[in-house]
Design a protein around this motif. Structure first.
Motif, PDB file in Angstrom:
ATOM      1  N   UNK A 143      56.381   3.707  61.901  1.00 38.08           N
ATOM      2  CA  UNK A 143      55.794   4.796  61.111  1.00 38.08           C
ATOM      3  C   UNK A 143      55.874   6.049  61.956  1.00 38.08           C
ATOM      4  N   UNK A 144      56.499   7.098  61.445  1.00 43.22           N
ATOM      5  CA  UNK A 144      56.666   8.307  62.251  1.00 43.22           C
ATOM      6  C   UNK A 144      56.547   9.537  61.366  1.00 43.22           C
ATOM      7  N   UNK A 145      56.463  10.692  62.001  1.00 41.34           N
ATOM      8  CA  UNK A 145      56.278  11.957  61.277  1.00 41.34           C
ATOM      9  C   UNK A 145      57.466  12.865  61.517  1.00 41.34           C
ATOM     10  N   UNK A 146      57.935  13.456  60.443  1.00 43.04           N
ATOM     11  CA  UNK A 146      58.943  14.498  60.597  1.00 43.04           C
ATOM     12  C   UNK A 146      58.671  15.608  59.588  1.00 43.04           C
ATOM     13  N   UNK A 147      59.166  16.800  59.904  1.00 43.92           N
ATOM     14  CA  UNK A 147      59.127  17.886  58.942  1.00 43.92           C
ATOM     15  C   UNK A 147      60.550  18.081  58.446  1.00 43.92           C
ATOM     16  N   UNK A 148      60.692  18.146  57.123  1.00 45.82           N
ATOM     17  CA  UNK A 148      61.997  18.445  56.531  1.00 45.82           C
ATOM     18  C   UNK A 148      61.902  19.776  55.796  1.00 45.82           C
ATOM     19  N   UNK A 149      62.941  20.573  55.965  1.00 47.86           N
ATOM     20  CA  UNK A 149      63.001  21.924  55.397  1.00 47.86           C
ATOM     21  C   UNK A 149      64.329  22.099  54.682  1.00 47.86           C
ATOM     22  N   UNK A 150      64.290  22.689  53.487  1.00 51.42           N
ATOM     23  CA  UNK A 150      65.511  22.990  52.723  1.00 51.42           C
ATOM     24  C   UNK A 150      65.414  24.428  52.224  1.00 51.42           C
ATOM     25  N   UNK A 151      66.464  25.204  52.511  1.00 55.99           N
ATOM     26  CA  UNK A 151      66.487  26.620  52.151  1.00 55.99           C
ATOM     27  C   UNK A 151      67.784  26.918  51.404  1.00 55.99           C
ATOM     28  N   UNK A 152      67.646  27.444  50.211  1.00 56.95           N
ATOM     29  CA  UNK A 152      68.806  27.751  49.373  1.00 56.95           C
ATOM     30  C   UNK A 152      69.583  28.945  49.914  1.00 56.95           C
ATOM     31  N   UNK A 153      70.890  28.922  49.671  1.00 61.91           N
ATOM     32  CA  UNK A 153      71.818  30.011  49.993  1.00 61.91           C
ATOM     33  C   UNK A 153      71.991  30.219  51.504  1.00 61.91           C
ATOM     34  N   UNK A 154      71.725  29.155  52.289  1.00 55.69           N
ATOM     35  CA  UNK A 154      71.930  29.198  53.733  1.00 55.69           C
ATOM     36  C   UNK A 154      72.873  28.073  54.138  1.00 55.69           C
ATOM     37  N   UNK A 155      73.357  28.124  55.411  1.00 57.43           N
ATOM     38  CA  UNK A 155      74.220  27.052  55.903  1.00 57.43           C
ATOM     39  C   UNK A 155      73.730  26.575  57.272  1.00 57.43           C
ATOM     40  N   UNK A 156      74.478  25.626  57.853  1.00 57.96           N
ATOM     41  CA  UNK A 156      73.996  25.010  59.088  1.00 57.96           C
ATOM     42  C   UNK A 156      74.019  25.962  60.264  1.00 57.96           C
ATOM     43  N   UNK A 157      74.901  26.940  60.285  1.00 59.30           N
ATOM     44  CA  UNK A 157      74.892  27.923  61.368  1.00 59.30           C
ATOM     45  C   UNK A 157      73.606  28.739  61.326  1.00 59.30           C
ATOM     46  N   UNK A 158      73.196  29.127  60.144  1.00 59.91           N
ATOM     47  CA  UNK A 158      71.936  29.856  59.976  1.00 59.91           C
ATOM     48  C   UNK A 158      70.765  28.982  60.420  1.00 59.91           C
ATOM     49  N   UNK A 159      70.832  27.692  60.054  1.00 65.09           N
ATOM     50  CA  UNK A 159      69.734  26.789  60.388  1.00 65.09           C
ATOM     51  C   UNK A 159      69.638  26.568  61.900  1.00 65.09           C
ATOM     52  N   UNK A 160      70.776  26.557  62.606  1.00 60.35           N
ATOM     53  CA  UNK A 160      70.723  26.427  64.065  1.00 60.35           C
ATOM     54  C   UNK A 160      69.928  27.571  64.683  1.00 60.35           C
ATOM     55  N   UNK A 161      70.157  28.762  64.193  1.00 60.77           N
ATOM     56  CA  UNK A 161      69.443  29.920  64.718  1.00 60.77           C
ATOM     57  C   UNK A 161      67.947  29.814  64.425  1.00 60.77           C
ATOM     58  N   UNK A 162      67.601  29.314  63.229  1.00 61.33           N
ATOM     59  CA  UNK A 162      66.189  29.161  62.883  1.00 61.33           C
ATOM     60  C   UNK A 162      65.514  28.129  63.787  1.00 61.33           C
TER      61      UNK A 162
END
Length: 509
Positions: free
Chosen positions: A272-291
């Motif tokens: 049993x573990x905890x994670x946060x998942x986030x999904x943002x429209x109109x973005x890509x993985x390069x943007x997500x790396x910066x975030x």
């Protein structure tokens, strides 16, 4: 239930208290107006503020001086000394209550309430002069109080890891320093939540009991719903439901999720573990790396006031920017083997040549994952992004815009372990169906972690999902790093444990 000698004595004391009409577990409200740390830190500058205090805590030690005694009480945030004098707490001519109750019937571990005023002893120790004392809860088991001999050797310390994890309540009492990791864990999630809310993303909740498990490669826990007469699974991830919300028109959603995977246990894994998942429209993985860089750097600053954090024998620096490798570059760098163009057979031969166990259930993606885990991951101590994974490893990620055979995915590796996983999310329903079907084939070959085909999720994609960046961060592992904890069990209040030994279970019955 077989009792120890000390447990028998404490029960006899309980009976004696009851005979004297003293309630050992009173229901009355006991108002606390100051904590131990408030008194210790504030008395020197404003002594008048603490002339009439009401306090409660657990007795951790007692020093008897005849008609008076010193004791140490522990509350949620610290410890403070109290001074108890017979003439102060006994009314009228009868002073026997002090000897029979405080000296003979109270024990280390009991919880008491005291009222009085704060003062300085002759040795300069800030203490509470008790004018009123009340038993709030009688402890029927002795605490494993730490003792030191004349040579400074420690005895009776509650240090056995299994016992500490199994009896966390006792661990928190006698090893109060362990609270710091849990306080920092809460600060971590608060920092992350504040960061995401400030970006305008909405926190949501999605089902834990799911008719189909998906969103990750893992074995599920399985249960049965009696009324509906159907099999349900504890979720292994919440990805597919969050993507449904992006289809429904939300621009950014996130969830702190309890997930469950029926896998092996280690100092890095709990079922049993905890994670946060986030999904943002109109973005890509390069943007997500910066975030991710921005968010984790902020967490380090919020928790420690700096970006350099001691973790084991290393100093890890979360200051942006982080190092980046493609998956193939990382494997070639640390193994000297370029697997870029290898098919399954060649890859299996190469993996075996590295001493990695390969079996017939493994597809190309699983073999690459094994090579990376065995030969590369442990070398990545400073936060590092591994990017551009083979398509076989990532059934939910979008194909790379310029590199055939790869997908737009990254993982952040820190202190030799993955702390997050992210994609440019696959939003082509035709391609997604094909990927699910390939997973079904792996399942037929015996891969117990292969994904299921989720028709409702495919239907949602067919209505159109905008280009989306998705992210999952393991809260437990990030907490391990941010608190310099050796094991995941050190950042979980109640980690999963094997059943207690039979004699212990019989004693409990």
């Amino acid at each position: 239930m077989e009792l120890t000698e000390q447990e028998i004595i404490r029960r006899q004391k309980l009976e004696e208290l009851q005979k004297q009409g003293i309630e050992a577990y009173p229901a009355d409200l006991w108002e606390v107006n100051f904590s131990s740390t408030e008194m210790l830190s504030g008395f020197d500058t404003n002594p008048d503020k603490f002339s009439n205090i009401s306090f409660a805590g657990r007795i951790m030690s007692v020093r008897d001086m005849g008609k008076a005694a010193f004791a140490v009480l522990q509350d949620a945030v610290g410890r403070i000394q109290i001074y108890v004098r017979r003439d102060d707490i006994c009314q009228g001519e009868d002073k026997s209550a002090y000897d029979t109750v405080f000296k003979k019937l109270l024990d280390i571990g009991d919880i008491i309430g005291v009222k009085g005023f704060v003062f300085k002893t002759k040795t300069g120790e800030t203490s509470i002069h008790v004018k009123e004392l009340k038993l709030l809860s009688k402890s029927l088991r002795p605490l494993p109080v730490v003792k030191q001999d004349a040579d400074g050797n420690t005895h009776d310390a509650f240090t056995d890891p299994e016992m500490r994890y199994r009896q966390r309540y006792l661990d928190l009492i006698v090893n109060p320093q362990v609270k710091d990791a849990f306080v920092k864990r809460t600060q971590l999630t608060s920092s992350m939540r504040h960061f995401l809310n400030a970006k305008g993303y909405m926190e949501v909740e999605t089902p834990i009991l799911q008719p189909l498990y998906g969103g990750a490669a893992a074995r599920p826990f399985k249960t049965h719903h009696n009324t509906l007469d159907m099999t349900l699974y504890l979720r292994i991830a919440n990805e597919l439901y969050l993507k449904r919300l992006i289809v429904g028109g939300f621009d950014g959603v996130y969830e702190f999720a309890k997930d469950f995977r029926n896998e092996g246990m280690s100092r890095f894994h709990n079922p049993e573990f905890t994670q946060v998942e986030l999904y943002v429209a109109y973005k890509d993985y390069e943007w997500m790396m910066n975030l991710v860089e921005e968010m984790v750097e902020k967490i380090a600053l919020d928790l420690h006031g700096k970006t350099e954090i001691p973790v084991g024998e290393h100093i890890i620096n979360f200051k942006r920017p982080w190092k980046r490798f493609t998956m193939y570059e990382a494997i070639a760098h640390y193994t000297g083997v370029d697997i870029t163009t290898m098919d399954e057979d060649a890859l299996a031969t190469a993996a075996r040549g590295m001493g990695i166990h390969i079996d017939k259930t493994m597809g190309r993606g699983k073999m690459i994952d094994e090579i990376f885990g065995e030969k590369v991951e442990a070398h990545l101590i400073q936060p590092t992004f591994i990017t551009d994974y083979p398509v076989e490893m990532s059934p939910l990620a979008k194909k790379h815009r310029s590199k055939p055979g790869l997908v737009e995915r990254f993982e952040a590796i820190c202190n030799g372990k993955e702390i997050c996983n992210a994609f440019s999310e696959l939003n082509d329903p035709i391609d997604q169906r094909k990927r699910f079907e390939e997973q079904l084939e792996l399942g037929i070959r015996g891969d117990e972690e292969a994904m299921q085909l989720d028709e409702d999720f495919l239907r949602a994609l067919e209505f159109g999902m905008p280009p989306t960046a998705g992210l999952g961060i393991g809260i437990d592992r990030l907490s391990m790093i941010m608190t310099n904890s050796h094991s995941i069990q050190d950042v979980l209040f109640f980690p999963q444990m094997r059943p207690e030994k039979k004699e212990v279970q019989e004693e409990a019955n």
